[in-house]
Design a protein around this motif. Structure first.
Motif, mmCIF file in Angstrom:
data_model
loop_
_atom_site.group_PDB
_atom_site.id
_atom_site.type_symbol
_atom_site.label_atom_id
_atom_site.label_comp_id
_atom_site.label_asym_id
_atom_site.label_seq_id
_atom_site.Cartn_x
_atom_site.Cartn_y
_atom_site.Cartn_z
ATOM 1 N N SER A 1 -40.781 -41.771 6.384
ATOM 2 C CA SER A 1 -41.533 -42.491 7.398
ATOM 3 C C SER A 1 -42.915 -41.894 7.553
ATOM 4 O O SER A 1 -43.129 -40.690 7.409
ATOM 5 C CB SER A 1 -40.798 -42.425 8.740
ATOM 6 O OG SER A 1 -39.566 -43.050 8.641
ATOM 7 N N ALA B 1 -31.452 -49.470 14.480
ATOM 8 C CA ALA B 1 -31.813 -48.100 14.825
ATOM 9 C C ALA B 1 -31.301 -47.713 16.209
ATOM 10 O O ALA B 1 -30.831 -46.578 16.414
ATOM 11 C CB ALA B 1 -33.331 -47.927 14.764
ATOM 12 N N ASP C 1 -38.958 -46.367 13.319
ATOM 13 C CA ASP C 1 -38.847 -44.918 13.476
ATOM 14 C C ASP C 1 -40.061 -44.350 14.214
ATOM 15 O O ASP C 1 -39.930 -43.501 15.104
ATOM 16 C CB ASP C 1 -38.734 -44.248 12.106
ATOM 17 C CG ASP C 1 -37.362 -44.440 11.472
ATOM 18 O OD1 ASP C 1 -36.428 -44.861 12.183
ATOM 19 O OD2 ASP C 1 -37.233 -44.163 10.264
#
Length: 279
Positions: free
Chosen positions: A2, A43, A233
């Protein structure tokens, strides 16, 4: 891997929690059937959050909810709604809140259109404003009205990298995202110290169903390109840190800074050239 999630340069509101609490709580995610919305649902469920998925496509939502519940052992429910229609945002909120107190709202539903302003149907652009702006406002209003008395909760409003300057050939879309960014930053300041976190997420090029509707292209390897999971994220790291704004990816952060530092006319002409080449 990420991209870094650091936001620039926006102070974080104080809150009683060192990190946002996910496990066992409920989240409502709009635009959850694909792309960034689906990535948020997965997530958050992985963090132990019960999720309520909201979009127009009931069949896709129900299938995704079953998949998420089986994979993560959380509760996952579908609420089908066309949030661009009057009254639908309030109805969706009521159905979601009936399952449990909503501790996180992810205002992700939205769409864009590419083309000259007068060449795009006015009613379709008005629908864009209703979904991208009015529904975001209504759901945030409902969320904050319930979260502030509890002194805990969070709202993530998904804006865009285009929120930082006018964008010819996507004029109305860029204007709606500028509204979302401005509204969110104001709400974050209003709620500073309340225990409620308010975050503006401003992604750059990210593959999703957005491109098919908007008539734009996103290709792996282009500057600023990130996958939906990388964007999410970055957003959740920013939420944990109590940040107000996050622009995922170094290239996108640089573009956002330039969009505000350059003379407005210059930034707008550059945006037009880029949009013409990518269309």
């Amino acid at each position: 891997m990420s991209a870094p999630s650091a936001a620039w340069p926006c102070p974080a509101p104080a809150g009683p929690e060192p990190g946002f609490v996910y496990r066992g709580r409920w989240a409502l995610i709009t635009g959850a059937s694909m792309g960034i919305g689906e990535a948020f649902a997965r997530a958050l469920a992985a963090r132990g959050m019960n999720v309520i998925l909201c979009a127009r496509s009931a069949g896709r939502l129900q299938s995704l909810a079953r998949e998420i519940a089986d994979a993560h052992g959380v509760q996952a429910h579908a609420v089908a709604a066309d949030l661009a229609r009057p009254g639908e945002a309030a109805r969706a909120w009521r159905e979601a809140a009936a399952l449990g107190p909503i501790h996180l709202l992810v205002n992700n539903a939205g769409f864009g259109l590419r083309g000259r302003f007068e060449g795009l149907a006015a009613d379709r652009q008005a629908e864009m404003v209703a979904l991208n702006c009015t529904a975001v406002l209504e759901l945030a209003h409902l969320a904050l009205g319930e979260m502030r008395p509890r002194a805990t909760g969070g709202v993530i409003n998904v804006a865009s990298i285009v929120a930082f300057q006018p964008v010819p050939l996507m004029a109305t879309y860029a204007a709606t995202k500028a509204f979302v960014l401005s509204l969110t930053e104001s709400l974050a300041e209003e709620n500073r110290g309340s225990g409620v976190r308010v975050l503006a997420l401003c992604p750059g090029p990210t593959p999703s169903g957005f491109q098919a509707v908007a008539g734009t292209n996103v290709q792996q390897g282009q500057p600023g390109y990130l996958l939906p999971g990388q964007v999410v994220d970055a957003a959740l790291r920013a939420l944990d840190a109590g940040e107000v704004r996050v622009v995922p990816g170094a290239v996108n952060r640089a573009a956002a800074v330039l969009g505000r530092l350059l003379p407005l006319g210059v930034a707008t002409r550059i945006a037009r050239v880029i949009n013409e080449k990518r269309g």
